[in-house]
Write a protein that holds these residues in place. Structure first.
Motif, short mmCIF file in Angstrom:
data_model
loop_
_atom_site.label_atom_id
_atom_site.label_comp_id
_atom_site.label_asym_id
_atom_site.label_seq_id
_atom_site.Cartn_x
_atom_site.Cartn_y
_atom_site.Cartn_z
N HIS A 34 0.82 -1.22 0.00
CA HIS A 34 0.00 0.00 0.00
C HIS A 34 0.86 1.27 0.00
CE1 HIS A 34 -3.72 2.24 0.65
NE2 HIS A 34 -3.08 2.96 1.55
N LEU A 35 2.03 1.20 0.64
CA LEU A 35 2.83 2.41 0.82
C LEU A 35 4.02 2.56 -0.11
CD1 LEU A 35 3.01 2.54 4.74
CD2 LEU A 35 1.53 3.90 3.26
N ARG A 36 4.44 1.46 -0.75
CA ARG A 36 5.71 1.51 -1.46
C ARG A 36 5.70 2.45 -2.67
NH1 ARG A 36 5.28 -4.23 -2.75
NH2 ARG A 36 7.16 -4.43 -1.48
N SER A 37 4.52 2.79 -3.18
CA SER A 37 4.48 3.73 -4.31
C SER A 37 4.75 5.16 -3.84
CB SER A 37 3.12 3.67 -5.01
OG SER A 37 2.07 4.03 -4.13
N HIS A 38 4.67 5.37 -2.53
CA HIS A 38 4.88 6.72 -1.98
C HIS A 38 6.15 6.84 -1.15
CE1 HIS A 38 0.84 7.89 -3.21
NE2 HIS A 38 0.37 6.80 -2.64
N TYR A 39 6.61 5.74 -0.56
CA TYR A 39 7.75 5.80 0.35
C TYR A 39 8.76 4.69 0.08
CZ TYR A 39 4.49 8.71 3.02
OH TYR A 39 3.60 9.66 3.40
N ASP A 40 9.98 4.94 0.49
CA ASP A 40 11.03 3.94 0.47
C ASP A 40 10.94 3.20 1.82
OD1 ASP A 40 13.29 2.41 0.32
OD2 ASP A 40 14.70 4.07 0.26
N ILE A 41 10.58 1.93 1.81
CA ILE A 41 10.29 1.20 3.04
C ILE A 41 11.32 0.10 3.30
CG2 ILE A 41 8.58 -0.17 4.31
CD1 ILE A 41 6.43 1.02 2.55
N THR A 42 11.82 0.09 4.54
CA THR A 42 12.68 -1.00 5.01
C THR A 42 11.87 -1.82 6.00
OG1 THR A 42 14.72 0.28 4.75
CG2 THR A 42 14.78 -1.59 6.28
N TRP A 43 11.79 -3.12 5.75
CA TRP A 43 11.01 -4.00 6.63
C TRP A 43 11.92 -4.85 7.50
CZ3 TRP A 43 9.34 -9.48 5.23
CH2 TRP A 43 8.63 -10.06 6.29
N ALA A 44 11.63 -4.88 8.80
CA ALA A 44 12.32 -5.75 9.75
C ALA A 44 11.27 -6.61 10.44
CB ALA A 44 13.08 -4.92 10.78
N SER A 45 11.59 -7.89 10.66
CA SER A 45 10.60 -8.82 11.23
C SER A 45 10.78 -9.06 12.73
CB SER A 45 10.66 -10.16 10.48
OG SER A 45 11.95 -10.73 10.59
N THR A 46 11.85 -8.53 13.33
CA THR A 46 12.06 -8.64 14.77
C THR A 46 12.48 -7.29 15.33
OG1 THR A 46 14.43 -9.16 14.77
CG2 THR A 46 12.89 -11.00 14.41
N GLY A 47 12.33 -7.12 16.63
CA GLY A 47 12.74 -5.88 17.25
C GLY A 47 14.23 -5.64 17.13
N ARG A 48 15.01 -6.68 17.30
CA ARG A 48 16.47 -6.54 17.19
C ARG A 48 16.89 -6.18 15.76
NH1 ARG A 48 20.03 -7.76 20.74
NH2 ARG A 48 18.53 -8.99 21.94
N GLU A 49 16.25 -6.82 14.78
CA GLU A 49 16.55 -6.49 13.39
C GLU A 49 16.16 -5.05 13.08
OE1 GLU A 49 15.14 -7.84 8.88
OE2 GLU A 49 14.60 -9.08 10.63
N GLY A 50 15.03 -4.60 13.66
CA GLY A 50 14.60 -3.22 13.46
C GLY A 50 15.61 -2.24 14.03
N TRP A 51 16.15 -2.55 15.21
CA TRP A 51 17.15 -1.69 15.85
C TRP A 51 18.42 -1.63 15.00
CZ3 TRP A 51 17.96 2.29 18.54
CH2 TRP A 51 19.16 2.52 19.22
N GLU A 52 18.83 -2.77 14.46
CA GLU A 52 20.02 -2.80 13.61
C GLU A 52 19.81 -1.99 12.34
OE1 GLU A 52 20.64 -6.95 13.06
OE2 GLU A 52 21.56 -7.26 15.05
N ASP A 53 18.61 -2.11 11.74
CA ASP A 53 18.31 -1.33 10.54
C ASP A 53 18.30 0.16 10.84
OD1 ASP A 53 18.08 -3.53 8.90
OD2 ASP A 53 15.91 -3.70 9.13
N PHE A 54 17.74 0.52 11.99
CA PHE A 54 17.69 1.93 12.38
C PHE A 54 19.10 2.50 12.55
CE2 PHE A 54 17.95 5.01 15.87
CZ PHE A 54 17.20 6.05 15.32
N GLN A 55 19.99 1.73 13.16
CA GLN A 55 21.36 2.19 13.37
C GLN A 55 22.16 2.27 12.06
OE1 GLN A 55 22.28 -0.88 16.44
NE2 GLN A 55 22.92 0.85 17.72
N ALA A 56 21.75 1.47 11.09
CA ALA A 56 22.50 1.40 9.84
C ALA A 56 22.10 2.47 8.82
CB ALA A 56 22.34 0.02 9.21
N SER A 57 20.95 3.12 9.03
CA SER A 57 20.48 4.09 8.05
C SER A 57 19.71 5.20 8.75
CB SER A 57 19.58 3.38 7.02
OG SER A 57 19.21 4.26 5.99
N SER A 58 19.23 6.17 7.97
CA SER A 58 18.42 7.25 8.53
C SER A 58 17.00 7.12 7.99
CB SER A 58 19.00 8.62 8.16
OG SER A 58 19.05 8.77 6.76
N PHE A 59 16.03 7.42 8.85
CA PHE A 59 14.63 7.26 8.48
C PHE A 59 13.84 8.52 8.84
CE2 PHE A 59 16.27 2.99 9.12
CZ PHE A 59 15.78 2.31 8.01
#
Length: 237
Positions: A24-49
């Motif tokens: 629903h959102l990918r036509s409007h935003y660049d989306i990074t998906w993480a399936s666990t809280g730890r993976e989400g934290w690692e993604d957040f530290q690796a890039s800017s959102f």
């Protein structure tokens, strides 16, 4: 107009829900998906959102802990999504730094509107300006509001607020000694993003705590029981 230059962090352990949101959102935003809280934290530290959309219940690290960690290092809008409707969970999430809370099942159109609204307001506050003396409002108790950047200082230490807390404080300070009901503040700050007046109570409680402003003897935020709230700070300049 495309918002593809805006980046969203989606942390959701249910692949089917994550897929629907991404589609629903990918036509409007660049989306990074993480399936666990730890993976989400690692993604957040690796890039800017520009915004984080976080599920309440996550493996490895729960959504509230993740939201709290993100808030300690960044001011991006954080939306909690959950199947839980209880007030205590909303209070906990908002109190630890989330900007909004949406319960499952939710309308994708409502979610899209919330995301757009939070990102728009967040980037409006990021516009740098050179402060002038007229833009620095100083109050008794060593509180300073910088209207050029909407930064807040207490005893020369900058106070980190969520976007909603910041909007509340500056709106009330702009109208000193004028009382506002919860419903009025809800309409002004949240527009149609929330219909729960208790949301205002939660944010005011968090704002008071950060300002170190006691309820019984307030310097800045006064509760008018049965009426609402008002800003009572004694302006020095």
């Amino acid at each position: 107009m495309s918002n593809k230059h805006y980046k969203l962090l989606l942390v959701e352990d249910d692949p089917s829900i994550a897929r629907v949101i991404q589609d629903h959102l990918r036509s409007h935003y660049d989306i990074t998906w993480a399936s666990t809280g730890r993976e989400g934290w690692e993604d957040f530290q690796a890039s800017s959102f520009d915004l984080a959309l976080i599920d309440f219940m996550l493996p490895e690290m729960d959504g509230i802990t993740l939201a709290h960690r993100i808030r300690q290092s960044d001011e991006i809008p954080i939306l909690i999504i959950s199947a839980r409707h209880e007030d205590e969970h909303k209070i906990r999430g908002l109190g630890l730094g989330a900007d909004d809370y949406i319960t499952k099942p939710f309308s994708l159109d409502v979610l899209t509107a919330k995301i757009a609204s939070h990102i728009r307001r967040y980037h409006r506050y990021q516009q740098p300006e050179v402060p002038t003396e007229e833009m620095l409002w100083k109050y008794a108790g060593d509180l300073v509001l910088d209207w050029s950047t909407e930064r807040i200082f207490r005893q020369q230490i900058e106070i980190s607020l969520t976007s909603k807390e910041r909007q509340l404080l500056f709106h009330l300070a702009k109208h000193p000694f004028q009382s506002f009901s919860k419903e009025e503040l809800l309409d002004w700050i949240w527009n149609q993003e929330s219909s729960d007046a208790h949301t205002v109570t939660v944010h005011m409680r968090s704002l008071r705590k950060k300002l170190q402003d006691p309820v019984k003897k307030p310097l800045y935020l006064e509760t008018l029981w049965g009426i609402g709230y008002r800003f009572i700070g004694e302006r020095l300049s």
